[in-house]
Design a protein around this motif. Structure first.
Motif, PDB file in Angstrom:
ATOM      1  N   SER A 122      40.514  34.024  51.902  1.00  0.00           N
ATOM      2  CA  SER A 122      41.033  35.083  51.031  1.00  0.00           C
ATOM      3  C   SER A 122      41.892  34.514  49.905  1.00  0.00           C
ATOM      4  O   SER A 122      41.787  34.951  48.753  1.00  0.00           O
ATOM      5  N   VAL A 123      42.723  33.523  50.202  1.00  0.00           N
ATOM      6  CA  VAL A 123      43.537  32.895  49.161  1.00  0.00           C
ATOM      7  C   VAL A 123      42.638  32.148  48.186  1.00  0.00           C
ATOM      8  O   VAL A 123      42.818  32.230  46.968  1.00  0.00           O
ATOM      9  N   GLY A 124      41.640  31.447  48.715  1.00  0.00           N
ATOM     10  CA  GLY A 124      40.685  30.752  47.856  1.00  0.00           C
ATOM     11  C   GLY A 124      39.980  31.703  46.913  1.00  0.00           C
ATOM     12  O   GLY A 124      39.766  31.387  45.733  1.00  0.00           O
ATOM     13  N   GLU A 125      39.642  32.897  47.394  1.00  0.00           N
ATOM     14  CA  GLU A 125      38.981  33.904  46.563  1.00  0.00           C
ATOM     15  C   GLU A 125      39.895  34.393  45.444  1.00  0.00           C
ATOM     16  O   GLU A 125      39.477  34.533  44.298  1.00  0.00           O
ATOM     17  N   VAL A 126      41.158  34.643  45.767  1.00  0.00           N
ATOM     18  CA  VAL A 126      42.126  35.083  44.748  1.00  0.00           C
ATOM     19  C   VAL A 126      42.283  34.009  43.672  1.00  0.00           C
ATOM     20  O   VAL A 126      42.285  34.310  42.469  1.00  0.00           O
ATOM     21  N   LEU A 127      42.412  32.760  44.085  1.00  0.00           N
ATOM     22  CA  LEU A 127      42.566  31.670  43.120  1.00  0.00           C
ATOM     23  C   LEU A 127      41.288  31.485  42.311  1.00  0.00           C
ATOM     24  O   LEU A 127      41.343  31.236  41.105  1.00  0.00           O
ATOM     25  N   HIS A 128      40.127  31.632  42.949  1.00  0.00           N
ATOM     26  CA  HIS A 128      38.848  31.537  42.237  1.00  0.00           C
ATOM     27  C   HIS A 128      38.750  32.628  41.174  1.00  0.00           C
ATOM     28  O   HIS A 128      38.334  32.370  40.040  1.00  0.00           O
ATOM     29  N   LYS A 129      39.150  33.845  41.523  1.00  0.00           N
ATOM     30  CA  LYS A 129      39.126  34.944  40.550  1.00  0.00           C
ATOM     31  C   LYS A 129      40.047  34.643  39.374  1.00  0.00           C
ATOM     32  O   LYS A 129      39.702  34.906  38.219  1.00  0.00           O
ATOM     33  N   ALA A 130      41.236  34.103  39.659  1.00  0.00           N
ATOM     34  CA  ALA A 130      42.164  33.751  38.582  1.00  0.00           C
ATOM     35  C   ALA A 130      41.570  32.680  37.680  1.00  0.00           C
ATOM     36  O   ALA A 130      41.782  32.690  36.468  1.00  0.00           O
ATOM     37  N   LEU A 131      40.783  31.784  38.268  1.00  0.00           N
ATOM     38  CA  LEU A 131      40.108  30.757  37.463  1.00  0.00           C
ATOM     39  C   LEU A 131      38.981  31.346  36.613  1.00  0.00           C
ATOM     40  O   LEU A 131      38.484  30.691  35.712  1.00  0.00           O
ATOM     41  N   ALA A 167      49.120  35.549  40.933  1.00  0.00           N
ATOM     42  CA  ALA A 167      48.285  34.449  40.444  1.00  0.00           C
ATOM     43  C   ALA A 167      47.875  34.751  39.012  1.00  0.00           C
ATOM     44  O   ALA A 167      47.221  35.764  38.742  1.00  0.00           O
ATOM     45  N   THR A 168      48.265  33.881  38.098  1.00  0.00           N
ATOM     46  CA  THR A 168      48.017  34.074  36.673  1.00  0.00           C
ATOM     47  C   THR A 168      47.161  32.938  36.136  1.00  0.00           C
ATOM     48  O   THR A 168      47.406  31.770  36.441  1.00  0.00           O
ATOM     49  N   THR A 169      46.177  33.293  35.345  1.00  0.00           N
ATOM     50  CA  THR A 169      45.298  32.302  34.730  1.00  0.00           C
ATOM     51  C   THR A 169      46.098  31.456  33.740  1.00  0.00           C
ATOM     52  O   THR A 169      46.881  31.975  32.948  1.00  0.00           O
ATOM     53  N   ARG A 170      45.896  30.149  33.811  1.00  0.00           N
ATOM     54  CA  ARG A 170      46.538  29.213  32.870  1.00  0.00           C
ATOM     55  C   ARG A 170      45.485  28.793  31.847  1.00  0.00           C
ATOM     56  O   ARG A 170      44.376  28.406  32.225  1.00  0.00           O
ATOM     57  N   ARG A 171      45.832  28.891  30.579  1.00  0.00           N
ATOM     58  CA  ARG A 171      44.879  28.582  29.504  1.00  0.00           C
ATOM     59  C   ARG A 171      45.420  27.491  28.587  1.00  0.00           C
ATOM     60  O   ARG A 171      46.628  27.350  28.422  1.00  0.00           O
ATOM     61  N   SER A 172      44.492  26.786  27.974  1.00  0.00           N
ATOM     62  CA  SER A 172      44.856  25.765  26.988  1.00  0.00           C
ATOM     63  C   SER A 172      45.181  26.456  25.661  1.00  0.00           C
ATOM     64  O   SER A 172      45.015  27.670  25.523  1.00  0.00           O
ATOM     65  N   ALA A 173      45.597  25.671  24.692  1.00  0.00           N
ATOM     66  CA  ALA A 173      45.908  26.210  23.361  1.00  0.00           C
ATOM     67  C   ALA A 173      44.686  26.856  22.715  1.00  0.00           C
ATOM     68  O   ALA A 173      44.819  27.757  21.891  1.00  0.00           O
ATOM     69  N   GLY A 194      39.619  34.291  35.143  1.00  0.00           N
ATOM     70  CA  GLY A 194      40.362  35.162  34.244  1.00  0.00           C
ATOM     71  C   GLY A 194      40.806  36.472  34.862  1.00  0.00           C
ATOM     72  O   GLY A 194      41.439  37.292  34.203  1.00  0.00           O
ATOM     73  N   GLU A 195      40.518  36.686  36.137  1.00  0.00           N
ATOM     74  CA  GLU A 195      40.907  37.919  36.830  1.00  0.00           C
ATOM     75  C   GLU A 195      42.154  37.659  37.659  1.00  0.00           C
ATOM     76  O   GLU A 195      42.091  37.045  38.725  1.00  0.00           O
ATOM     77  N   GLU A 196      43.291  38.132  37.160  1.00  0.00           N
ATOM     78  CA  GLU A 196      44.566  37.844  37.799  1.00  0.00           C
ATOM     79  C   GLU A 196      44.865  38.836  38.922  1.00  0.00           C
ATOM     80  O   GLU A 196      44.372  39.950  38.911  1.00  0.00           O
ATOM     81  N   THR A 197      45.652  38.393  39.891  1.00  0.00           N
ATOM     82  CA  THR A 197      46.004  39.215  41.051  1.00  0.00           C
ATOM     83  C   THR A 197      47.516  39.228  41.215  1.00  0.00           C
ATOM     84  O   THR A 197      48.158  38.185  41.087  1.00  0.00           O
ATOM     85  N   ALA A 198      48.053  40.404  41.499  1.00  0.00           N
ATOM     86  CA  ALA A 198      49.498  40.538  41.702  1.00  0.00           C
ATOM     87  C   ALA A 198      49.789  40.902  43.151  1.00  0.00           C
ATOM     88  O   ALA A 198      49.025  41.621  43.791  1.00  0.00           O
ATOM     89  N   ASN A 199      50.889  40.374  43.646  1.00  0.00           N
ATOM     90  CA  ASN A 199      51.443  40.755  44.948  1.00  0.00           C
ATOM     91  C   ASN A 199      50.475  40.611  46.117  1.00  0.00           C
ATOM     92  O   ASN A 199      50.220  41.562  46.833  1.00  0.00           O
ATOM     93  N   PHE A 200      49.944  39.416  46.296  1.00  0.00           N
ATOM     94  CA  PHE A 200      49.120  39.187  47.479  1.00  0.00           C
ATOM     95  C   PHE A 200      49.848  38.245  48.433  1.00  0.00           C
ATOM     96  O   PHE A 200      50.667  37.432  48.022  1.00  0.00           O
TER      97      PHE A 200
END
Length: 128
Positions: free
Chosen positions: A75-84, A110-116, A86-92
């Motif tokens: 489940s954590v892997g899925e949340v992180l995969h979604k963030a990768l 979990a927030t997506t990190r983007r380059s410049a 661009g689909e962010e998740t709050a309060n999990f």
């Protein structure tokens, strides 16, 4: 004059980056980052205090496989995969292992990190 303006802009960007790093490090919340492969590339003091793992011990390690309790790895892997993607998740629920083998519950965003340029380069997690 153009060179001076460029140098001034670069100096200001460097100062801002340093300031942000200080905020992350000093935050009273666990903050971690992973790259696009799921390997830890950010780990602040609060994350270290909660888990007992120093920054040096976790950097470059697979976050989910090494530090998440087995029953939550998918489940954590899925949340992180979604963030990768661009689909962010709050309060999990984010159950981490401590160095002593104890389980610690962290409520995480979990927030997506983007380059410049806007390319996805990883995920930043901020807990409470």
């Amino acid at each position: 004059q153009d060179i001076t303006a460029i140098n001034d802009s670069q100096a200001e960007l460097s100062r801002l980056a340093n300031d942000l790093q200080l905020v992350i490090e000093a935050a009273n919340a666990p903050i971690f980052g992973i790259d696009t492969n799921g390997f830890v590339n950010e780990w602040n003091r609060k994350a270290a205090a909660i888990t007992g793992f120093s920054r040096e011990e976790v950097m470059g390690k697979d976050l989910v496989r090494r530090f998440i309790t087995p029953e939550y790895q998918d489940s954590v892997g899925e949340v992180l995969h979604k963030a990768l993607q661009g689909e962010e998740t709050a309060n999990f629920e984010f159950p981490l292992y401590t160095k002593d083998g104890e389980r610690v519950e962290v409520l995480l965003n979990a927030t997506t990190r983007r380059s410049a340029t806007g390319a996805i380069v990883g995920v930043v997690g901020v807990g409470q």
